[in-house]
Enzyme design. Structure first.
Site, PDB file in Angstrom:
ATOM      1  N   SER A  70       0.901  -1.369   0.086  1.00 56.91           N
ATOM      2  CA  SER A  70      -0.063   0.054  -0.036  1.00 56.91           C
ATOM      3  C   SER A  70       0.783   1.263  -0.158  1.00 56.91           C
ATOM      4  O   SER A  70       0.167   2.432   0.028  1.00 56.91           O
ATOM      5  CB  SER A  70      -1.072  -0.006   1.261  1.00 56.91           C
ATOM      6  OG  SER A  70      -1.988  -0.737   1.004  1.00 56.91           O
ATOM      7  N   LYS A  73       0.141   3.803  -2.480  1.00 56.36           N
ATOM      8  CA  LYS A  73      -0.827   5.088  -2.674  1.00 56.36           C
ATOM      9  C   LYS A  73      -0.010   6.183  -2.227  1.00 56.36           C
ATOM     10  O   LYS A  73      -0.852   7.385  -2.432  1.00 56.36           O
ATOM     11  CB  LYS A  73      -1.710   4.855  -1.270  1.00 56.36           C
ATOM     12  CG  LYS A  73      -2.729   3.262  -1.510  1.00 56.36           C
ATOM     13  CD  LYS A  73      -3.520   2.988  -0.250  1.00 56.36           C
ATOM     14  CE  LYS A  73      -4.280   1.913  -0.645  1.00 56.36           C
ATOM     15  NZ  LYS A  73      -3.925   0.748  -0.008  1.00 56.36           N
ATOM     16  N   SER A 130      -5.765   3.396   4.495  1.00 59.97           N
ATOM     17  CA  SER A 130      -5.279   2.605   3.392  1.00 59.97           C
ATOM     18  C   SER A 130      -6.234   2.009   2.512  1.00 59.97           C
ATOM     19  O   SER A 130      -6.114   0.942   2.011  1.00 59.97           O
ATOM     20  CB  SER A 130      -4.289   1.663   3.995  1.00 59.97           C
ATOM     21  OG  SER A 130      -3.677   1.268   2.725  1.00 59.97           O
ATOM     22  N   LYS A 236       2.917   6.508   5.005  1.00 59.71           N
ATOM     23  CA  LYS A 236       1.994   5.470   4.464  1.00 59.71           C
ATOM     24  C   LYS A 236       2.772   4.007   4.828  1.00 59.71           C
ATOM     25  O   LYS A 236       3.856   3.967   4.725  1.00 59.71           O
ATOM     26  CB  LYS A 236       1.852   5.481   3.051  1.00 59.71           C
ATOM     27  CG  LYS A 236       0.675   4.670   2.463  1.00 59.71           C
ATOM     28  CD  LYS A 236      -0.619   5.098   2.848  1.00 59.71           C
ATOM     29  CE  LYS A 236      -1.597   3.900   2.744  1.00 59.71           C
ATOM     30  NZ  LYS A 236      -1.355   2.830   3.705  1.00 59.71           N
TER      31      LYS A 236
END
Length: 395
Positions: A70, A73, A130, A236
């Site tokens: 993730s 992102k 997320s 993140k």
């Protein structure tokens, strides 16, 4: 074209073994400092970078191509931020959820097909929870289709010079031909941090979506460092069984902002502890040394046939160099390199020279200098008066 060099000498110290962008330490060999020996011990790949200058403080297999999960992102948020800055997207715009977006598994904010949510709420869902569904929804909104947005992601990666990265989706769910590296993730994280308002979302620990609806959704940031590490405000997390536990984190103290990236950690506890140790090391050992403050005049250049005869070049931001605390001073020189003159018209933002920082003969950093405002061509009467005045007066 003949150049004029304005040379100043600064007396401060630079960490001599430090790597800089374009002159990074070889992949697989951490920066030569005994204190870094235990950093990132359990990570498959790691990098520690100063966000201001892009200086690599520590790295471990930082160019190894790995699944980013993730952390993907970060690029999705970056393209969203750029669309917001361009005005093609507004935080209040409504994003409609497609069947495709709603079908995403893994981490999600449980969007339903046809559900509408503002860009701002989608960003919260991406940055904090997320949300794979939110990532695809906003990708389709910006790119027209998910595939169109993925092309934008890869185009941006190429623009940033990311050589270890290729995207196949906007959320990081496992798929073929989707990879990045700790170094590339640090670069895209640094780019995202240029949009300072994004830490409002990445640094928040909790919030709500659909707060006044029948189905409120409580958001809790997957990055626990934003609550438990002083100065942390992003960026993140990531996890898949293939990628294991990943994190790109940022923290700021006393004007020094750091980016730490770890990939392939065995669990969240180890991941957070190793990133915290990287931050502790850098904050204890380094500081930012200012060269010029934002707005301070760096140099001047003559303008041929312009309404102004001379262009003053101010610093468009604070120019700094990363230095080691408490080391012996060394002579650092910087040169402002500009042409003898620039011909009008000149557009705001047009490159007009550069500030080059050296340690001995080695270039440590280059800053591009740009015109602060437009300068139009002067009319014939103004040029005539300027010429005749020089015939009779000392310029």
């Amino acid at each position: 074209m003949k150049k004029r060099l304005l040379i100043c000498t600064l007396a401060f110290c630079l960490f001599a073994g430090m790597a800089t962008p374009g002159n990074a330490a070889p992949a697989g060999s951490p920066t030569q400092d005994p204190a870094t020996a235990g950093l990132g011990a359990n990570a498959a790949s790691a990098v520690l970078m100063d966000a201001d200058t892009g200086t690599v403080i520590f790295e471990k297999d930082s160019h190894k191509k790995l699944p980013p999960a993730s952390i993907t992102k970060v690029m999705t948020m970056l393209l969203t931020a750029e669309a917001l800055d361009k005005g093609t997207l507004k935080l209040t715009d409504k994003v409609k959820t497609s069947e495709n977006a709603a079908s995403m598994g893994g981490s999600q904010i449980f969007l339903e097909p046809g559900e509408e949510m503002t860009v701002e709420d989608m960003l919260k869902g991406i940055a904090m929870a997320s949300g794979n569904d939110a990532s695809v929804a906003i990708a389709e909104h910006i790119g027209g289709t998910e595939a169109g947005f993925v092309k934008m992601m890869n185009d941006k990666a190429k623009e940033l010079g990311l050589k270890d990265t290729h995207f196949s989706n906007p959320n990081g769910l496992p798929t073929a031909d989707h990879y990045s590296s700790a170094y590339d993730i640090a670069i895209m994280s640094r780019e995202l941090l240029k949009h300072e308002y994004m830490t409002k979302y990445t640094g928040a620990y909790q919030d709500y979506l659909r707060k006044d609806s029948e189905k409120p959704f409580w958001l809790v940031n997957t990055n626990k460092l934003v609550r438990f590490y002083s100065g942390a405000d992003g960026l993140k997390t990531g996890y898949t069984s293939e990628a294991k536990f990943c994190l790109t984190a940022t923290a700021k103290r006393d004007g020094l902002r750091l980016i730490a990236v770890v990939l392939g950690e065995p669990n969240t506890k180890t991941r957070n502890a190793e990133v915290s140790a990287m931050f502790d090391y850098a904050f204890s050992q380094f500081a930012m040394q200012p060269l010029f403050k934002s707005g301070e005049v760096i140099g001047r250049v003559k303008v041929a046939k312009g309404q102004q005869a001379v262009l003053e070049i101010p610093a468009d931001k604070s120019y700094n160099i990363l230095v080691r605390k408490g080391a012996s001073p060394e002579g650092i020189t910087h040169k402002v390199v500009v042409p003898d003159s620039i011909k009008a018209p000149i557009k705001a933002g047009q490159p007009v020279g550069k500030l080059v920082v050296y340690q001995g003969d080695k270039v440590l950093k280059e800053f591009e200098l740009t015109a602060p405002a437009d300068i139009q061509k002067a009319g014939w009467w103004k040029l005539f008066k300027r010429t005749t005045s020089r015939l009779f007066f000392v310029d």
